[in-house]
Each structure stands twice: as C-alpha cells, then as structure tokens.
Write a protein that holds these residues in place. Sequence first.
Motif, PDB file in Angstrom:
ATOM      1  N   HIS A  53     -43.609 -12.856  41.936  1.00  0.00           N
ATOM      2  CA  HIS A  53     -42.895 -14.045  42.392  1.00  0.00           C
ATOM      3  C   HIS A  53     -42.534 -14.851  41.146  1.00  0.00           C
ATOM      4  O   HIS A  53     -43.436 -15.335  40.453  1.00  0.00           O
ATOM      5  N   ASP A  54     -41.250 -14.971  40.873  1.00  0.00           N
ATOM      6  CA  ASP A  54     -40.805 -15.604  39.629  1.00  0.00           C
ATOM      7  C   ASP A  54     -41.191 -17.065  39.512  1.00  0.00           C
ATOM      8  O   ASP A  54     -41.464 -17.544  38.415  1.00  0.00           O
ATOM      9  N   GLY A  75     -41.435 -10.896  46.819  1.00  0.00           N
ATOM     10  CA  GLY A  75     -40.672 -11.331  45.649  1.00  0.00           C
ATOM     11  C   GLY A  75     -39.242 -10.834  45.726  1.00  0.00           C
ATOM     12  O   GLY A  75     -38.589 -10.955  46.753  1.00  0.00           O
ATOM     13  N   ASN A  76     -38.771 -10.251  44.634  1.00  0.00           N
ATOM     14  CA  ASN A  76     -37.397  -9.742  44.619  1.00  0.00           C
ATOM     15  C   ASN A  76     -37.332  -8.247  44.949  1.00  0.00           C
ATOM     16  O   ASN A  76     -36.316  -7.607  44.732  1.00  0.00           O
ATOM     17  N   GLU A  82     -37.221  -5.344  47.753  1.00  0.00           N
ATOM     18  CA  GLU A  82     -36.964  -5.038  49.161  1.00  0.00           C
ATOM     19  C   GLU A  82     -37.756  -3.776  49.519  1.00  0.00           C
ATOM     20  O   GLU A  82     -37.662  -2.770  48.842  1.00  0.00           O
ATOM     21  N   GLU A 125     -41.041 -15.676  48.737  1.00  0.00           N
ATOM     22  CA  GLU A 125     -40.608 -14.475  49.447  1.00  0.00           C
ATOM     23  C   GLU A 125     -41.748 -13.463  49.480  1.00  0.00           C
ATOM     24  O   GLU A 125     -42.434 -13.255  48.482  1.00  0.00           O
ATOM     25  N   HIS A 143     -44.994  -6.054  43.273  1.00  0.00           N
ATOM     26  CA  HIS A 143     -44.001  -7.130  43.275  1.00  0.00           C
ATOM     27  C   HIS A 143     -44.523  -8.313  42.472  1.00  0.00           C
ATOM     28  O   HIS A 143     -45.690  -8.349  42.085  1.00  0.00           O
TER      29      HIS A 143
END
Length: 121
Positions: free
Chosen positions: A44-45, A107-108, A110, A104, A42
Amino acid sequence: MKPINIKEKHLLFTKTWHPHRIALVDNMQVILAKIKGEFVWHSHDNEDELFQVLKGTLYMQFRDRTEVVKEGEIIVVPKGVEHNPCTKNDEEVHLLLFEKLDTEHTGNVEHERTQTEYPEI
C-alpha cells in the motif's frame, strides 16, 4: 455508541479473505477478517496497516523474512512495504485490522481475491 462484541461479529460470516467493517474511527476503519492459506503479495503506497491476531497464528511474509504473529499480538506493516499474510497447516486465523478508509484491499495488485467493498456487520 454501543459496545461491539468481536467474537459475535466473527460468527456472522464464514468467507475467508473477505473483510467486514465493524466500525469507523475518523477516517479509519476497523475490519474483521478470516484468513486461511496464502493471500497475494502486495503493498500500500500511502497507508500503514495494523493486524491484530484474535485467533490462531498469522505468518506475515516480507521479501526478506517472515514474522510470526501469535494470538493477542499485533503487527504494523508500514506503507510501501510489500507483504503477504498467510496461515499454515490449513488453520483459519481471525484478524482485526485497522486501516484508512481508502486503503485498497490488495494495493495496486488486481487478483481474484481482491475485494472492492467491505460489508458492514
């Protein structure tokens, strides 16, 4: 404003890959986690992540290499960099993480290991 005993806090939980918040610093959170095995790829932007190894050895996988982070060391993963933390030989590793409140967990991505709330201990 009281001292926080990190070792004592780590004794309060056993679940791996489930972060626990121990403090807030402005818009940042200080998190404890126990990890074992492989996580999930993953990124994280918009947030950097700081990992400090309190016990054991962390293997931070990047697409082009793996960095070995030993007890007492830190690694900062810059925003946008895909990564996958893991351990080897069934070792449980204890971490302290420092990240923005709105970071999160995966990240994006799931995933079954994705956590949306971090209990405070």
